[in-house]
Design a protein around this motif. Structure first.
Motif, mmCIF file in Angstrom:
data_model
loop_
_atom_site.group_PDB
_atom_site.id
_atom_site.type_symbol
_atom_site.label_atom_id
_atom_site.label_comp_id
_atom_site.label_asym_id
_atom_site.label_seq_id
_atom_site.Cartn_x
_atom_site.Cartn_y
_atom_site.Cartn_z
ATOM 1 N N THR A 68 0.660 -1.221 0.197
ATOM 2 C CA THR A 68 -0.082 -0.021 -0.035
ATOM 3 C C THR A 68 0.976 1.158 0.080
ATOM 4 O O THR A 68 0.472 2.230 0.198
ATOM 5 C CB THR A 68 -0.901 0.143 1.244
ATOM 6 O OG1 THR A 68 -0.147 -0.101 2.507
ATOM 7 C CG2 THR A 68 -1.825 -1.213 1.324
ATOM 8 N N VAL A 73 -5.840 6.194 0.874
ATOM 9 C CA VAL A 73 -6.530 5.638 1.991
ATOM 10 C C VAL A 73 -7.489 4.559 1.458
ATOM 11 O O VAL A 73 -7.546 3.405 2.111
ATOM 12 C CB VAL A 73 -7.172 6.593 2.852
ATOM 13 C CG1 VAL A 73 -8.022 5.722 4.035
ATOM 14 C CG2 VAL A 73 -5.994 7.220 3.483
ATOM 15 N N LYS A 74 -8.705 5.163 0.615
ATOM 16 C CA LYS A 74 -9.421 3.985 0.103
ATOM 17 C C LYS A 74 -8.939 2.782 -0.576
ATOM 18 O O LYS A 74 -9.399 1.622 -0.101
ATOM 19 C CB LYS A 74 -10.426 4.749 -0.639
ATOM 20 C CG LYS A 74 -11.606 3.903 -1.065
ATOM 21 C CD LYS A 74 -12.542 4.855 -2.074
ATOM 22 C CE LYS A 74 -13.615 3.945 -2.807
ATOM 23 N NZ LYS A 74 -14.493 4.435 -3.627
ATOM 24 N N GLY A 77 -7.295 0.324 1.826
ATOM 25 C CA GLY A 77 -8.306 -0.495 2.507
ATOM 26 C C GLY A 77 -8.800 -1.611 1.609
ATOM 27 O O GLY A 77 -8.855 -2.514 2.360
ATOM 28 N N ARG A 81 -8.396 -5.354 2.617
ATOM 29 C CA ARG A 81 -9.434 -6.434 2.899
ATOM 30 C C ARG A 81 -9.111 -7.665 1.893
ATOM 31 O O ARG A 81 -9.613 -8.846 2.456
ATOM 32 C CB ARG A 81 -10.690 -5.520 2.363
ATOM 33 C CG ARG A 81 -12.095 -6.201 2.994
ATOM 34 C CD ARG A 81 -13.144 -5.278 2.821
ATOM 35 N NE ARG A 81 -12.773 -3.794 2.146
ATOM 36 C CZ ARG A 81 -13.517 -3.469 0.872
ATOM 37 N NH1 ARG A 81 -14.071 -4.312 0.413
ATOM 38 N NH2 ARG A 81 -13.186 -2.328 0.502
#
Length: 81
Positions: A68, A73-74, A77, A81
């Motif tokens: 990452t 940020v999105k 995530g 996930r």
């Protein structure tokens, strides 16, 4: 996935597209168009697709080196996930 025999076989494009949409959806990955070339996707989308491919084809462990570091940020995530 193909239909037919030998040199007369053809890919089942509609079925492959449906499987792709279903599997990405199960993993929480939402792409605008599954026919879009991978090179035109954002960094996070590329990471997500690479991880999804590994999982779909039976990977039990995926080792990521700073997965990452270049993502927002999105996108981070979604990858985690």
């Amino acid at each position: 996935l193909s239909a037919g025999f030998g040199p007369f076989s053809r890919l089942k494009v509609a079925e492959m597209r449906a499987i792709t949409l279903e599997q990405l959806g199960r993993m929480g990955i939402d792409l605008r168009d599954v026919d879009q070339p991978i090179g035109t996707l954002s960094g996070g989308e590329r990471q997500s697709v690479a991880i999804a491919r590994a999982i779909h084809f039976g990977a039990r462990v995926v080792i990521l080196d700073e997965p990452t570091s270049a993502l927002g940020v999105k996108q981070a995530g979604v990858v985690l996930r």
